[in-house]
Design an enzyme around this catalytic site. Structure first.
Site, PDB file in Angstrom:
ATOM      1  N   GLU A  16     -41.679  -2.098 -62.409  1.00  0.00           N
ATOM      2  CA  GLU A  16     -42.489  -3.267 -62.772  1.00  0.00           C
ATOM      3  C   GLU A  16     -41.929  -3.773 -64.090  1.00  0.00           C
ATOM      4  OE1 GLU A  16     -44.494  -5.657 -64.558  1.00  0.00           O
ATOM      5  OE2 GLU A  16     -45.840  -3.997 -65.059  1.00  0.00           O
ATOM      6  N   CYS A  19     -46.279  -8.678 -69.737  1.00  0.00           N
ATOM      7  CA  CYS A  19     -45.246  -9.133 -68.812  1.00  0.00           C
ATOM      8  C   CYS A  19     -45.727 -10.259 -67.913  1.00  0.00           C
ATOM      9  CB  CYS A  19     -44.764  -7.961 -67.961  1.00  0.00           C
ATOM     10  SG  CYS A  19     -46.094  -7.128 -67.063  1.00  0.00           S
TER      11      CYS A  19
END
Length: 647
Positions: free
Chosen positions: A326, A361
């Site tokens: 991720e 993110c």
């Protein structure tokens, strides 16, 4: 000052390392003990930040060059510093420091020599099969919920110390997500663990009776490496999925958020909430992560930068270990001329600043706004920032608490990097003042960037701070072309895209032309809070997905099984006749015919869907009494028919 619960073990390990020719050192700021090897491996250089956070702008070659320049003896404080430490001290990007950014943390590093033992003990416990039972999994999931509920205030305080965030941030972005996810896993665990029946096609099912099954199995020992920006959520969320799947977890949290990591370590290893044999914690930096990746795990979950993600994947490939990456990326927000400008500006501002001061993110990184509404959008953006994050709340240095809704950078180096991104290649249209680099604070700032500028500093890499770039573009097609030319053509797909438009055709066109891990339409950030949706990247933003059932699926291996209940050995049984030698032309033709049955049956089903309704309509037209009988068909008439049969 050394703080270690097993000082005798540490002294023994230290003595062994010294005899082996290694150099030991005490971490600056009383952060515990770390053993530094005399030689540096490629993985050392790649994991200068413990792989727990990243988004670095420095290439691997640059870091190697820095490490070579730092190989001389550093006489500061009268001790030798290895090339790895010199590189860590020189690198100015967040995620590449071997020591915590917060002072007086006293984070205790796990001795490198003990990691092998931890790995062996974790694997030995998995092979006891204690984690496979539903009861064990339910108990651990309930313990994770209690961990958050009973230590909420302490976790809020450590997050404030590490990230400079107020209590509302801790609740909204960290703690409020854990208990619903654990409850969701508990409520659905029985269904997820069930063996699924699958159809068996011809000619596989010639040996009737036969059935096919799909059974989820735990992968084994899972390594979870988490970043600093969401230290609680990104540690416990994948842990919930891994435990629900029946695995043993080895958790490596970021040393940069030292206060939260220390508290989480104490809670997870106390035995009050989860079985310490099922959840093992390793703390440290580059040495510790390098040693972890030297061992074989059954799956790895890593959250961080694309550059370091490549190294994690390379290390895992040596053991053929599946990896969930991720990663980050430059997330665009498309603001078209058909959007609702006030709500778009407000939600983008909130997603950029409230999202850990841009250190998430999934934060919007830059805005592609239609030229026709650029001025109005920027004005609304400035108005929203003034309303939600007034300059008076941080101008006097009162930042890092409940009085200020703008968090801090994780380190002084990262704050300096973010501030330095605003240079002559962009034009400040809002903010740009009241930065406090030494205090790790960067004020909300909006800059305008020319769409044709290829050297704009803020567009070279992920900003990862409260600076928002606005790029005026003419029309949706030009917006799509901009992303494809600068990012998608290099597989640098964003983790998430945000689309602000009331035109559904524009929404569909952007989603069709711009690949991304996920998407938010007319809002920001919230898509990642839905555990019923998968979360993960594509291309350089990662691969693999987790959250809820998708996380259970990743941390499980689905084993297919075919069960035959036909024990016949007679040659009169057609399955025996066609399956076993001797073979001849007749058997070949029969087997070929059986192979065609699925396609024949499929065409027959398709024809039946058309022919049967037509036949029924024709019968009703020919015999109207059929319609009358159907109209009279109710519970009373059916009951009468049944009673008539028994009479």
């Amino acid at each position: 000052r050394v703080q270690n619960r097993s000082c005798s073990s540490w002294l023994l390990c230290s003595a062994c390392r010294c005899l082996a020719g290694s150099v030991s050192r005490l971490s600056p700021g009383g952060c515990g003990v770390q053993m530094m090897p005399s030689r540096v491996s490629v993985l050392d250089l790649a994991f200068i930040a413990s792989c727990s956070s990243g988004f670095s702008g420095f290439s691997i070659q640059t870091r190697m060059a820095v490490a070579r320049r730092g190989s001389a003896v550093d006489r500061e404080r009268g001790r030798h510093r290895s090339p790895l430490l010199r590189a860590a001290a020189t690198t100015t990007r967040m995620g590449y420091s071997s020591v915590p950014s917060t002072a007086d943390s006293n984070l205790e590093f796990t001795p490198v020599e003990a990691i092998g033992t931890i790995h062996r003990e974790a694997r030995s416990f998995f092979w006891t099969h204690a984690t496979v039972s539903r009861e064990f999994r339910m108990t651990q999931l309930e313990g994770i919920s209690r961990l958050v509920e009973e230590n909420r205030d302490a976790l809020v305080e450590t997050i404030r110390q590490d990230l400079g965030q107020n209590s509302m941030y801790s609740e909204a972005f960290e703690l409020s997500h854990i208990q619903p996810r654990a409850m969701h896993a508990r409520e659905n665990l029985s269904e997820w663990m069930e063996t699924q029946r699958k159809p068996t096609p011809w000619p596989v099912n010639v040996n009737v009776p036969v059935r096919s099954e799909l059974t989820p199995q735990p992968r084994g020992v899972c390594l979870i490496i988490t970043p600093f920006n969401l230290p609680v959520q990104l540690s416990l969320n994948p842990m919930i999925d891994a435990i629900a799947a029946g695995n043993v977890v080895v958790l490596k949290m970021s040393e940069k958020c030292a206060h939260t990591t220390r508290l989480m370590t104490d809670l997870l290893t106390s035995g009050e909430y989860v079985d310490p044999r099922a959840v093992r914690v390793v703390n440290g930096a580059a040495d510790e992560v390098t040693e972890l990746l030297r061992h074989r795990f059954d799956c790895i979950s890593y959250t961080g930068s694309s550059k370091v993600g490549k190294i994690v994947a390379a290390a895992a490939a040596k053991h053929l270990t599946p990896v969930l990456l991720e990663l980050g990326g430059k997330n665009p927000a498309f603001v078209t001329s058909r959007c609702h400008i006030p709500s778009a500006a407000r939600r983008i501002a909130w997603g950029k600043v409230s999202g850990n001061a841009g250190q998430m993110c999934i934060c919007p990184d830059y805005v592609l706004v239609d030229e026709s509404i650029k001025d109005e959008f920027v004005a609304e953006l400035a108005s929203s920032l003034d309303e939600m994050y007034p300059v008076s709340s941080y101008a006097d240095g009162n930042h890092g608490g409940d009085g200020c809704d703008v968090g801090k950078m994780i380190s002084v180096e990262h704050a300096r990097r973010v501030v330095d991104m605003v240079d002559s290649t962009s034009r400040v249209v809002y903010g740009g003042e009241h930065h406090d680099v030494e205090g790790r604070f960067v004020a909300p700032t909006v800059v305008e960037v020319d769409a044709d500028a290829e050297d704009a500093t803020v567009m070279r890499e992920e900003i990862f701070g409260p600076i928002l770039a606005v790029v005026p573009v003419r029309g949706v097609d030009r917006m799509i072309e901009y992303v494809q030319r600068n990012f998608s053509s290099r597989a640098e797909h964003p983790l998430v895209i945000y689309i602000f438009s009331r035109d559904k055709s524009e929404q569909r066109r952007i989603m069709r032309c711009v690949p991304s891990g996920s998407c938010g339409i007319n809002d920001t950030m919230k898509q990642s809070a839905n555990y019923n949706l998968p979360f993960g990247g594509v291309g350089y933003s990662g691969y693999g997905q987790y959250y809820g059932r998708y996380g259970f699926d990743f941390f499980s291996h689905y084993r297919g099984t075919l069960v035959s209940d036909n024990y016949s050995t007679s040659r009169l049984d057609p399955s025996n006749w066609i399956t076993y030698p001797p073979y001849d032309g007749v058997k070949v033709r029969c087997f070929r015919l059986l192979g065609r049955l699925p396609s024949v049956a499929g065409r027959a089903r398709g024809a039946a869907r058309i022919v049967l309704p037509l036949a029924f309509c024709a019968a009703c037209a020919a015999r109207p009494s059929i319609v009358d009988a159907l109209l009279e068909l109710n519970a009373k008439t059916v009951l009468g028919w049944i009673l008539g049969v028994f009479r």
